[in-house]
Design a protein around this motif. Structure first.
Motif, PDB file in Angstrom:
ATOM      1  N   ARG A 143      81.912  21.977  39.650  1.00 52.58           N
ATOM      2  CA  ARG A 143      82.948  21.503  40.583  1.00 52.58           C
ATOM      3  C   ARG A 143      82.282  20.698  41.699  1.00 52.58           C
ATOM      4  N   VAL A 144      83.015  19.725  42.194  1.00 51.70           N
ATOM      5  CA  VAL A 144      82.540  18.860  43.278  1.00 51.70           C
ATOM      6  C   VAL A 144      83.695  18.637  44.239  1.00 51.70           C
ATOM      7  N   ALA A 145      83.397  18.611  45.532  1.00 49.72           N
ATOM      8  CA  ALA A 145      84.430  18.281  46.523  1.00 49.72           C
ATOM      9  C   ALA A 145      83.874  17.290  47.538  1.00 49.72           C
ATOM     10  N   VAL A 146      84.689  16.295  47.887  1.00 50.47           N
ATOM     11  CA  VAL A 146      84.327  15.326  48.926  1.00 50.47           C
ATOM     12  C   VAL A 146      85.208  15.634  50.133  1.00 50.47           C
ATOM     13  N   VAL A 147      84.552  15.968  51.236  1.00 43.28           N
ATOM     14  CA  VAL A 147      85.288  16.357  52.440  1.00 43.28           C
ATOM     15  C   VAL A 147      85.055  15.312  53.523  1.00 43.28           C
ATOM     16  N   GLU A 148      86.151  14.745  54.032  1.00 42.58           N
ATOM     17  CA  GLU A 148      85.993  13.780  55.136  1.00 42.58           C
ATOM     18  C   GLU A 148      87.124  13.961  56.137  1.00 42.58           C
ATOM     19  N   ARG A 149      86.854  13.553  57.362  1.00 43.71           N
ATOM     20  CA  ARG A 149      87.836  13.706  58.445  1.00 43.71           C
ATOM     21  C   ARG A 149      89.065  12.858  58.193  1.00 43.71           C
ATOM     22  N   THR A 194      81.151  14.567  53.530  1.00 44.80           N
ATOM     23  CA  THR A 194      80.250  15.577  52.985  1.00 44.80           C
ATOM     24  C   THR A 194      80.622  15.825  51.536  1.00 44.80           C
ATOM     25  N   VAL A 195      79.603  15.881  50.681  1.00 39.53           N
ATOM     26  CA  VAL A 195      79.858  16.227  49.281  1.00 39.53           C
ATOM     27  C   VAL A 195      79.234  17.586  49.021  1.00 39.53           C
ATOM     28  N   GLU A 196      80.023  18.470  48.435  1.00 42.12           N
ATOM     29  CA  GLU A 196      79.467  19.767  48.053  1.00 42.12           C
ATOM     30  C   GLU A 196      79.865  20.044  46.622  1.00 42.12           C
ATOM     31  N   ALA A 225      69.261  16.527  34.769  1.00 44.85           N
ATOM     32  CA  ALA A 225      70.512  15.770  34.739  1.00 44.85           C
ATOM     33  C   ALA A 225      70.847  15.385  36.171  1.00 44.85           C
ATOM     34  N   TRP A 226      71.756  14.431  36.333  1.00 42.86           N
ATOM     35  CA  TRP A 226      72.210  14.123  37.693  1.00 42.86           C
ATOM     36  C   TRP A 226      73.662  13.724  37.705  1.00 42.86           C
ATOM     37  N   LEU A 227      74.304  14.047  38.813  1.00 40.35           N
ATOM     38  CA  LEU A 227      75.709  13.711  39.017  1.00 40.35           C
ATOM     39  C   LEU A 227      75.775  12.601  40.045  1.00 40.35           C
ATOM     40  N   HIS A 228      76.636  11.654  39.771  1.00 48.25           N
ATOM     41  CA  HIS A 228      76.855  10.577  40.741  1.00 48.25           C
ATOM     42  C   HIS A 228      78.313  10.652  41.194  1.00 48.25           C
ATOM     43  N   VAL A 229      78.514  10.921  42.473  1.00 47.78           N
ATOM     44  CA  VAL A 229      79.859  10.948  43.041  1.00 47.78           C
ATOM     45  C   VAL A 229      80.050   9.597  43.721  1.00 47.78           C
ATOM     46  N   ARG A 230      80.957   8.791  43.152  1.00 46.75           N
ATOM     47  CA  ARG A 230      81.135   7.434  43.671  1.00 46.75           C
ATOM     48  C   ARG A 230      82.196   7.421  44.769  1.00 46.75           C
ATOM     49  N   ASP A 231      82.166   6.358  45.549  1.00 48.06           N
ATOM     50  CA  ASP A 231      83.151   6.170  46.619  1.00 48.06           C
ATOM     51  C   ASP A 231      83.134   7.322  47.627  1.00 48.06           C
ATOM     52  N   VAL A 232      81.997   7.457  48.294  1.00 50.98           N
ATOM     53  CA  VAL A 232      81.889   8.465  49.355  1.00 50.98           C
ATOM     54  C   VAL A 232      81.558   7.730  50.650  1.00 50.98           C
ATOM     55  N   PRO A 233      82.513   7.645  51.601  1.00 47.74           N
ATOM     56  CA  PRO A 233      82.237   6.911  52.829  1.00 47.74           C
ATOM     57  C   PRO A 233      81.193   7.624  53.692  1.00 47.74           C
ATOM     58  N   ALA A 240      97.251  14.364  43.197  1.00 44.94           N
ATOM     59  CA  ALA A 240      96.249  14.837  44.142  1.00 44.94           C
ATOM     60  C   ALA A 240      94.999  13.998  43.883  1.00 44.94           C
ATOM     61  N   GLU A 241      94.389  13.475  44.928  1.00 45.46           N
ATOM     62  CA  GLU A 241      93.257  12.577  44.740  1.00 45.46           C
ATOM     63  C   GLU A 241      92.055  13.338  44.203  1.00 45.46           C
ATOM     64  N   THR A 242      91.416  12.769  43.213  1.00 46.37           N
ATOM     65  CA  THR A 242      90.251  13.436  42.631  1.00 46.37           C
ATOM     66  C   THR A 242      88.982  12.674  42.990  1.00 46.37           C
ATOM     67  N   ALA A 243      87.879  13.394  43.040  1.00 43.43           N
ATOM     68  CA  ALA A 243      86.595  12.761  43.293  1.00 43.43           C
ATOM     69  C   ALA A 243      86.151  12.072  42.006  1.00 43.43           C
TER      70      ALA A 243
END
Ligand SMILES: [Zn+2]
Length: 302
Positions: A102-108, A65-67, A53-61, A35-38
């Motif tokens: 937890r982090v989720a990247v949601v895209e069409r 949406t990142v939540e 602190a900060w989180l960097h979510v890489r590879d988000v086209p 299963a693809e992970t963020a």
């Protein structure tokens, strides 16, 4: 008979076994394609109480949406370096320990990618300060008490209104010239023998009239003359980041005005409850009162 029966029996069994193998292979194939992970990076890996602190979510086209949340608290993401990032303030009264995130990247047209884990909030020792102040500044009469409470409420309202646009860019800058670090963040204060709220900012001692500048680009969210903070300015930098400037002698900006990093907000004074001229500089990220030094040290590259 027996032989035929056996033969007749073996056929379907072999088919059954074969069918089972195919099913198992299909399952295994599903498992082999993970299963693809963020792709999430934490900065720093383990933060201390009062840190930003900060989180960097890489590879988000674009358009995705990142939540996400930390310990059930929602994060606000903004585009950053080909992905998205979010700040996390750790309030000075947070208990140390391990918290889930937890982090989720949601895209069409693509399965949502998610990631989760834990982050440790490390303990930090805060100084204990014993202060003696004139009694009327500590044991308030009912009118002053009511006034201080109303002002505290107003400040809370201003600080909880996060403008949706990110106004801050690049490094946050010291609000007064010099190199001496501010002091007293998180100090547990005992005033005239009674424990009081911890010190939510840092103090820079500076001569009366020293210019105070905006730590970053923002909008003036509040200008006032309050009982404890004296003349004050609050800047809204967007996405829940605020900086606060207390005890001013004069104020050079008005509410609603947009200010640039380094722009003069006013001058150092001793208004409100102050024992001498100094700047009380505070910072908030979301609802968290953070060490302004942590905000000044924040290293997001743009
Ligand atoms: Zn202070």
């Amino acid at each position: 008979m027996t032989g035929i029966a056996r033969a007749g029996y073996k056929g379907p069994l072999r088919l059954l076994v074969l069918a089972g193998c195919v099913a198992a292979m299909a399952l295994r194939a599903g498992a082999a394609r993970p299963a693809e992970t963020a792709d999430v990076a934490w900065h720093p890996k383990n933060a201390r109480i009062g840190d930003v602190a900060w989180l960097h979510v890489r590879d988000v086209p674009d358009g995705a949406t990142v939540e996400g949340s930390v310990d059930g608290r929602r994060l606000t993401f903004f585009p950053y370096a080909g992905g998205q990032a979010a700040l996390l303030g750790i309030d000075l009264e947070t208990k140390p320990g391990v918290r889930p995130w937890r982090v989720a990247v949601v895209e069409r047209g693509r399965e949502p990618r998610s990631a989760h884990g834990t982050v440790r909030f490390e303990a930090r020792r805060f100084p204990v300060e014993r202060l003696t102040l004139p009694r009327p500044m500590v044991d308030l009469d009912p009118d002053a008490e009511r006034r201080a409470q109303g002002e505290a409420q107003r400040l809370t309202t201003v600080l909880s209104a996060a403008s949706a646009e990110r106004l801050w860019r690049g490094r946050f800058t010291r609000p007064v010239a010099g190199t001496e670090p501010g002091t007293g963040f998180g100090a547990r204060r005992i005033i005239n023998g009674k424990p009081r709220a911890p010190h939510g900012g840092i103090d820079y001692s500076a001569p009366l009239g020293t210019p105070i500048v905006a730590a970053n680009t923002g909008r003036v969210a509040l200008v006032g003359e309050f009982f404890f903070p004296g003349r004050l300015v609050v800047l809204d930098h967007g996405l829940g980041v605020h900086t606060l400037y207390f005890h001013l002698d004069s104020v050079a900006v008005g509410e609603g005005e947009r200010v640039e990093r380094g722009q003069t907000l006013g001058t150092v004074g001793a208004s409100g409850r102050a024992t001498g001229p100094h700047l009380h500089f505070g910072a908030q990220v979301g609802a968290a009162r953070v060490d302004p030094a942590a905000l000044l040290g924040l290293a997001l590259g743009d």
